[in-house]
Scaffold this motif. Structure first.
Motif, PDB file in Angstrom:
ATOM      1  N   THR A 200       2.082   6.085   4.326  1.00 15.43           N
ATOM      2  CA  THR A 200       2.112   5.324   5.567  1.00 15.43           C
ATOM      3  C   THR A 200       3.500   4.759   5.866  1.00 15.43           C
ATOM      4  O   THR A 200       4.176   4.254   4.965  1.00 15.43           O
ATOM      5  CB  THR A 200       1.129   4.133   5.436  1.00 15.43           C
ATOM      6  OG1 THR A 200      -0.081   4.616   4.859  1.00 15.43           O
ATOM      7  CG2 THR A 200       0.855   3.504   6.793  1.00 15.43           C
ATOM      8  N   SER A 201       3.893   4.818   7.140  1.00 14.55           N
ATOM      9  CA  SER A 201       5.137   4.155   7.548  1.00 14.55           C
ATOM     10  C   SER A 201       4.788   2.917   8.355  1.00 14.55           C
ATOM     11  O   SER A 201       3.614   2.631   8.592  1.00 14.55           O
ATOM     12  CB  SER A 201       6.006   5.112   8.370  1.00 14.55           C
ATOM     13  OG  SER A 201       5.294   5.549   9.497  1.00 14.55           O
ATOM     14  N   GLY A 202       5.795   2.167   8.769  1.00 10.52           N
ATOM     15  CA  GLY A 202       5.537   0.976   9.573  1.00 10.52           C
ATOM     16  C   GLY A 202       5.849  -0.304   8.820  1.00 10.52           C
ATOM     17  O   GLY A 202       5.320  -1.364   9.129  1.00 10.52           O
TER      18      GLY A 202
ATOM     19  N   ARG B  89       4.852  -8.547   2.392  1.00 10.04           N
ATOM     20  CA  ARG B  89       3.452  -8.560   1.937  1.00 10.04           C
ATOM     21  C   ARG B  89       3.232  -7.435   0.911  1.00 10.04           C
ATOM     22  O   ARG B  89       2.572  -7.630  -0.109  1.00 10.04           O
ATOM     23  CB  ARG B  89       2.580  -8.376   3.181  1.00 10.04           C
ATOM     24  CG  ARG B  89       1.098  -8.228   2.955  1.00 10.04           C
ATOM     25  CD  ARG B  89       0.372  -9.542   2.803  1.00 10.04           C
ATOM     26  NE  ARG B  89      -1.055  -9.258   2.564  1.00 10.04           N
ATOM     27  CZ  ARG B  89      -1.565  -8.892   1.380  1.00 10.04           C
ATOM     28  NH1 ARG B  89      -0.768  -8.806   0.324  1.00 10.04           N
ATOM     29  NH2 ARG B  89      -2.848  -8.635   1.243  1.00 10.04           N
ATOM     30  N   LEU B  90       3.847  -6.277   1.202  1.00 11.04           N
ATOM     31  CA  LEU B  90       3.721  -5.128   0.302  1.00 11.04           C
ATOM     32  C   LEU B  90       4.330  -5.435  -1.060  1.00 11.04           C
ATOM     33  O   LEU B  90       3.750  -5.154  -2.112  1.00 11.04           O
ATOM     34  CB  LEU B  90       4.409  -3.912   0.940  1.00 11.04           C
ATOM     35  CG  LEU B  90       4.428  -2.616   0.139  1.00 11.04           C
ATOM     36  CD1 LEU B  90       3.012  -2.048  -0.021  1.00 11.04           C
ATOM     37  CD2 LEU B  90       5.316  -1.568   0.804  1.00 11.04           C
TER      38      LEU B  90
ATOM     39  N   ALA C  47       7.948  -7.586  12.544  1.00 10.52           N
ATOM     40  CA  ALA C  47       6.608  -7.244  12.064  1.00 10.52           C
ATOM     41  C   ALA C  47       6.703  -6.370  10.819  1.00 10.52           C
ATOM     42  O   ALA C  47       5.999  -6.573   9.825  1.00 10.52           O
ATOM     43  CB  ALA C  47       5.836  -6.524  13.166  1.00 10.52           C
ATOM     44  N   GLY C  48       7.635  -5.399  10.885  1.00  7.60           N
ATOM     45  CA  GLY C  48       7.824  -4.494   9.747  1.00  7.60           C
ATOM     46  C   GLY C  48       8.322  -5.243   8.523  1.00  7.60           C
ATOM     47  O   GLY C  48       7.855  -5.010   7.396  1.00  7.60           O
TER      48      GLY C  48
ATOM     49  N   VAL D  60      -3.734   4.932   4.507  1.00  6.03           N
ATOM     50  CA  VAL D  60      -4.412   4.064   5.480  1.00  6.03           C
ATOM     51  C   VAL D  60      -3.360   3.418   6.385  1.00  6.03           C
ATOM     52  O   VAL D  60      -2.168   3.434   6.058  1.00  6.03           O
ATOM     53  CB  VAL D  60      -5.237   2.974   4.754  1.00  6.03           C
ATOM     54  CG1 VAL D  60      -6.350   3.610   3.932  1.00  6.03           C
ATOM     55  CG2 VAL D  60      -4.342   2.113   3.867  1.00  6.03           C
ATOM     56  N   PRO D  61      -3.753   2.853   7.522  1.00  6.85           N
ATOM     57  CA  PRO D  61      -2.779   2.177   8.384  1.00  6.85           C
ATOM     58  C   PRO D  61      -2.003   1.105   7.617  1.00  6.85           C
ATOM     59  O   PRO D  61      -2.534   0.494   6.672  1.00  6.85           O
ATOM     60  CB  PRO D  61      -3.643   1.562   9.483  1.00  6.85           C
ATOM     61  CG  PRO D  61      -4.854   2.430   9.541  1.00  6.85           C
ATOM     62  CD  PRO D  61      -5.095   2.882   8.132  1.00  6.85           C
ATOM     63  N   ALA D  62      -0.781   0.879   8.046  1.00 11.42           N
ATOM     64  CA  ALA D  62       0.144   0.004   7.311  1.00 11.42           C
ATOM     65  C   ALA D  62      -0.479  -1.346   6.968  1.00 11.42           C
ATOM     66  O   ALA D  62      -0.321  -1.846   5.852  1.00 11.42           O
ATOM     67  CB  ALA D  62       1.430  -0.182   8.116  1.00 11.42           C
ATOM     68  N   ILE D  63      -1.172  -1.901   7.904  1.00  8.29           N
ATOM     69  CA  ILE D  63      -1.728  -3.239   7.728  1.00  8.29           C
ATOM     70  C   ILE D  63      -2.699  -3.315   6.557  1.00  8.29           C
ATOM     71  O   ILE D  63      -2.845  -4.353   5.908  1.00  8.29           O
ATOM     72  CB  ILE D  63      -2.381  -3.709   9.062  1.00  8.29           C
ATOM     73  CG1 ILE D  63      -2.736  -5.189   9.028  1.00  8.29           C
ATOM     74  CG2 ILE D  63      -3.607  -2.869   9.407  1.00  8.29           C
ATOM     75  CD1 ILE D  63      -1.533  -6.070   9.247  1.00  8.29           C
TER      76      ILE D  63
END
Lengths: 712, 712
Positions: A109-111, A126-127, A119-120, A85-88
């Protein structure tokens, strides 16, 4: 990217990641070619036998499989999730996996921190929090995934995954570049080397290269490991992994890039400046069960030798050929790579001459013109010859190739020495004959250079392995007891005199010297050290003594001594008016062969020693060698033999040999010193250490000990 | 094996050998697989269009063709004969060819000088006589023959000849090993490089490697040459051929073996001892139009670059990749091979940022994540960037590969800079797409290391070529007029003082010195040279002055001078009681950076100069470089830059730089000296030559000139 772990940590058991009974694909796309569509598509195409659960809230079906809105709704057991899924949305997805009791997730996912921006970094943080909260162990993010080729659990995407010619085999691959890792798999497969596991590490936010490496080394079905490493600050892990590879007898073929990036911290000593990171990686590779390779072709060739499973006992190669030109090529390429070509034994020679075939050369290369019927007899004689540890045999070409191959395989099976084939047939012909030779466990190569390089590197490993089981000097024995040196409370450098006293306590001879103040020197009635002497200002504040003009050598009279003592003191104060001068040393003059001997407590790899010949040439030509500490006297002897300048110590062009044993002892003792005081000492350098003629020992003429900057 | 020919000889025209209208095969066998049966069989199978005439006295028909009893009975025109009769019958067969008016013969038979025994030598002598008597020009004996792949005139045998996949092309091969030559052809063909002519030289009793090489370089259809050379005493020919290759712009890819066999004559100087034959071969290869390759894979890669026909103007490579890992690999392999990776220009950067694609890195490697539709736009921008001379581009993989390739070919066609492709697709896939890229003139390689090596070597050639047309310093200009030095009538060495006087006449500064006898020195009222001085015994009979103890340095007083003069004289007489002592030199003391500068008149290659840093390290680490004389000042500057120790001259670690220009002038002048007196002087050595700080020049502190041993 990841925190440094202790080398003695317990490694996670990744069995459920590699052999999941069910796989959830979170963000599974209906487009089989898209990144988020590929894992499902590859597993369906590969007939993966576990259960597949696409998770996609806007579909009821994905690629023909029932889709779930939420990973927590999946009924069956799920051992691994692929997250695309998208990084966010990744952190949330991870937490849901945790709630669903899924132990492993592969985040494609990258980012995250890979973006290199704020932002990254925020998302990476958060990850990390999600990982901690969920308890899920994570591969990636920013990776191409994990492949198990034995059960086709392809938790992965990328061009390589769809390669229909893939066959599983005994090699496991771990790569810090996703694209390159798949190339490693592809080319290995192309050259007949199958893989069982392929892992792309990505950002290594949680699971790290070393987690995978230990898992694979400990799995019975893995016979060798191939690693692509971009950079690493985990020197201790690299060293520990290398020891483990030797222990379990599974070589790690390592392709290390990023070696031009020399970013050493500002070092006080030459030792630190001369030593690029890469030198320490190479030292770790040499010490442990690694085989360093430079490209994919080399990797495949070495892997074939490993898989063949016959380990040479040494570097002596017998070269058999029917073409004189090829014989010369093979011989030169062997020698260029450090292999040796001894002559055949007299017994073999006699036995060969009993055959009816003529020989163009009975040396080595053995250039034979044997009739087909006698080829195998000849081979048998040579394979029995104790002069050789292994062989390179050029095959025949033409209509009898098949017959020759059959007898070759039969004959070679009788020896436990490796027999490598240089393939003579036209490359477009006789493919099945070649395959039969390869299946019988022989590296079959078209190119003399490539074959010789691979053989040489594999031989290095075989010799290390043998040594690991049979330590040369019955383990490590110390020549000097552990002492606790008085290093004072300060930080930074000790002065020369203090440094030398420390060395002396570890049994490293230093110049006779006495430290006086200027008044005491001016009052001397005779010199306390026999002339000629040197005078030097003693001050922790002056690191570069020659530059500061505070050294005078070769003083012959008391008057000169008194005069020069004042001169150097004045120079010191001119050079650095604030310098604290602890005294003026009067030292004996020594002559001999100059070497530079250093020791550094590296922040990543731990303590090591460095040896080079003195003078600017060693540095300029990088003729230095390193070993991690402690170093036995035997290993120190190897270091001396390794530097090209070491020839000078042996007595070059008729000079008398220097005291190499005493030098080896000094290296050993210095290595003990830095190990004993590891966290107190940053660097030690003896420059020069004079090596006197054989029997006369060594003398440290100048020395510097720099204490660690950190609190202990 | 063959006599040394003058480099300026007229080369034979081999057209009738390569394009015979009729071929006689003397000793033609009915067995198509036997050596003497193969030439006919291969030509029949290859549909050679000329006439074939088997000669076999015991048959009326051979392999379906009418056979002749005697070559003289053949009616049709015969341009070439293949001779495959037993060695003993070869001379007679040759003479019969002569009588039949056949201009060329290829002798496959072995058993002449190649036997290495007396019988062989006798037969070789007999063969030479037949060659002289018959007027036939001979290839071989002991060779696998001559192949023309364009008309299938296969005057040859061997496994390679029957390769059905052979396609003619622009490369000609000459090999001193028959087997290896065919391997060269086979592997080149396998990698898409076709050959037109392949020659196995054999014993070179008559026609020699250089005869073939000049023939091929001068044929329009030959675009490059590949040579396998085992050994050669024909240095002058090698150099002349290299110049010719540059002139006609056709590189010679040379695989030189036999380089470990160091068999230098006993030399009086270090220069001679340090210089292995191979160093001179390499010097000749570097100077001329050669590209040295080490193995068959490298040969094929370089050949593809040559055939592609785009010559880079320099070493600056732009690396484009979509995989970060591959980018690092490509960049490191380029740098390892001496290529450079500049950053992209600001203009290119701006233009790239106008695209909608993101970039992982905008440096070099340029790591792009361009959409397929923008890939060619990006490529266009980079190809226009004047920062780069050539490019390495990693292809895409997957379903869009074909589309990408089409646009890549179109875009790359617009630049005259070479664009090399690192092939990303799985090797077993997309073969036809790869072929389309290769056909468009791009080297397409799987391996970063191999590609970078090939590119670097081809670039060396391109730069040499460019220089050949645009000489850097408007031709060679001498700084010193030709002089005729008075070298006396003797042979052997001049003494140090005489040697230095010769150097001084060529404008090479030497130490101020005066030669007196002991009595004169004892009578001195003051020293004629300012202290400190050195004293040395002057004697042609004492070569190794330090060993003999006849040198004292750093003398500071008149008394010491007188004492030491006697000491060295006494040492000389103790060392060699018969020594003729010509005097005792009082020399100024000089200090500076020591270099060793030598010149040798090599028996094969002619006069050369050698430069190395002083001290034992240069010798031990082989940090020396060579150039054939005369050497321009510009070339001398290159020599200085080439030795790794040259860094010291530039001012290492804050030292002031040395007078590099003066050193370059000294090299140039020494090279003129040896050229002007080539056949009178065997060796010259200046050891040490002191290089003083910038602007202060150089001074020869010791020198030795050895006259030639031969009569003039």
């Amino acid at each position: 990217m990841s925190s440094i772990k202790k080398a003695e940590k317990a490694w996670p058991d990744l069995t459920r990641l590699l052999y999941p009974s069910g796989v959830a694909v979170i963000g599974a796309s209906i487009k089989p070619n898209s990144i988020s569509g590929q894992p499902l598509a590859h597993m369906i195409a590969g007939r993966y036998e576990g259960k597949l659960f696409p998770v996609n809230p806007s579909r009821t079906e994905v690629q023909g499989l029932a889709a779930y809105r939420d990973v927590r709704e999946i009924p069956g057991p799920v051992d691994a999730a692929v997250i695309a899924v998208p990084a966010i949305h990744v952190p949330e997805a991870l937490e849901q996996c945790g709630e669903a009791g899924i132990p492993y997730a592969v985040v494609l996912t990258s980012g995250f921190i890979d973006l290199g921006n704020e932002a990254g970094a925020a998302l990476e943080k958060r990850l990390r929090e999600s990982i901690a909260k969920s308890g899920v162990r994570v591969v990636g993010p920013n990776c191409v995934g994990v492949m198990n080729l034995t059960n086709r659990a392809y938790l992965a995407f990328g061009g390589g995954v769809s390669d229909k010619s893939l066959r599983p085999g005994p090699m496991a691959i771990i790569s810090q570049s996703g694209g390159f890792g798949q190339s490693m798999m592809t080319f290995a497969n192309l050259h007949g080397v199958g893989c069982n596991y392929v892992v792309s590490c990505g950002n290594e936010t949680d699971l790290h290269l070393f987690d995978f490496a230990h898992e694979f080394l400990d799995r019975e079905e893995v016979k060798l490991l191939a690693i692509y490493m971009e950079s690493s600050v985990e020197g201790a892990h690299i060293r520990a992994l290398g020891q483990h590879a030797l222990r379990v007898n599974k070589p790690i073929l390592i392709l290390k890039v990023g070696n031009n990036d020399v970013s050493r911290r500002a070092a006080s000593s030459h030792t630190g400046r001369i030593t690029a990171d890469y030198a320490l990686f190479r030292t770790a590779f040499r010490e442990g069960g690694y085989i360093e390779v430079n490209d994919l072709d080399e990797l495949a060739d070495v892997a074939r030798l490993v898989i063949a499973g016959k380990y040479p006992k040494g570097r002596r190669v017998g070269v058999l050929t029917g073409s004189g030109g090829w014989g010369v090529m093979m011989a030169e390429q062997c020698e260029k790579n450090g292999l040796v070509l001894p002559q055949i034994s007299e017994t073999s020679k006699e036995n060969l001459l009993k055959l009816s075939s003529p020989f163009a050369s009975l040396g080595n290369p053995i250039d034979q013109m044997a009739s087909y019927s006698e080829q195998h007899k000849m081979l048998e004689i040579i394979l029995d010859d104790p002069s050789f540890d292994q062989y390179m045999v050029r095959s025949v070409a033409g209509p009898k190739t098949g017959e020759w191959a059959e007898k070759f395989i039969e004959t070679s099976a009788k020896t436990d020495k490796p027999v490598i084939v240089l393939w003579a047939s036209v490359p477009t012909r006789d493919a099945e004959i070649r395959e039969s030779i390869e299946s019988a466990g022989h590296l079959c190569s078209n190119y003399a250079g490539r074959a010789a390089r691979a053989v040489a590197r594999f031989t290095d490993f075989a010799i290390k392995r043998h040594r690991f089981d049979n330590p040369p000097d019955c383990g490590f024995s110390r020549l000097v007891p552990e002492r606790s040196l008085e290093l004072g409370n300060g930080r930074g450098a000790l002065n020369e005199h203090q440094s030398k006293q420390c060395l002396a306590q570890y049994g490293i001879p230093v110049t006779r010297e006495i430290v006086l103040d200027l008044g005491q020197i001016e009052a001397l009635g005779e010199c306390p050290i026999s002339f000629p002497v040197a005078v030097k200002v003693v001050s922790c504040d002056i690191g570069h003594k020659t530059e500061a003009g505070v050294v005078k050598l070769g003083i012959e009279t008391l008057n000169d001594l008194k005069r020069e003592a004042k001169v150097v003191r004045d120079s010191a104060l001119r050079y650095l008016p604030t310098a604290h001068i602890e005294g003026i040393a009067i030292q004996e003059m020594v002559s001999g062969i100059e070497v530079i001997l250093g020791a550094v407590n590296d922040v990543n790899f731990g303590p090591y020693v460095m040896l080079g010949l003195g003078g600017v040439y060693a540095e300029l030509l990088n003729d230095v060698t390193h070993r991690f500490s402690p170093v036995s006297v035997g290993e120190a002897m190897e270091m001396i033999a390794e530097i090209r300048g070491g020839e000078i110590l042996k007595g070059y062009r008729g000079d008398s040999p220097a005291d190499i044993s005493a030098l080896a002892e000094a290296i050993h003792k210095l290595s003990c010193l830095i190990v004993d005081h590891g966290n107190q000492i940053a660097e030690i350098e003896i420059n020069p250490l004079f090596v006197l003629p054989k029997g006369a020992g060594v003398v440290a003429a100048d020395a510097l000990i720099v204490r660690s900057q950190e609190e202990h």
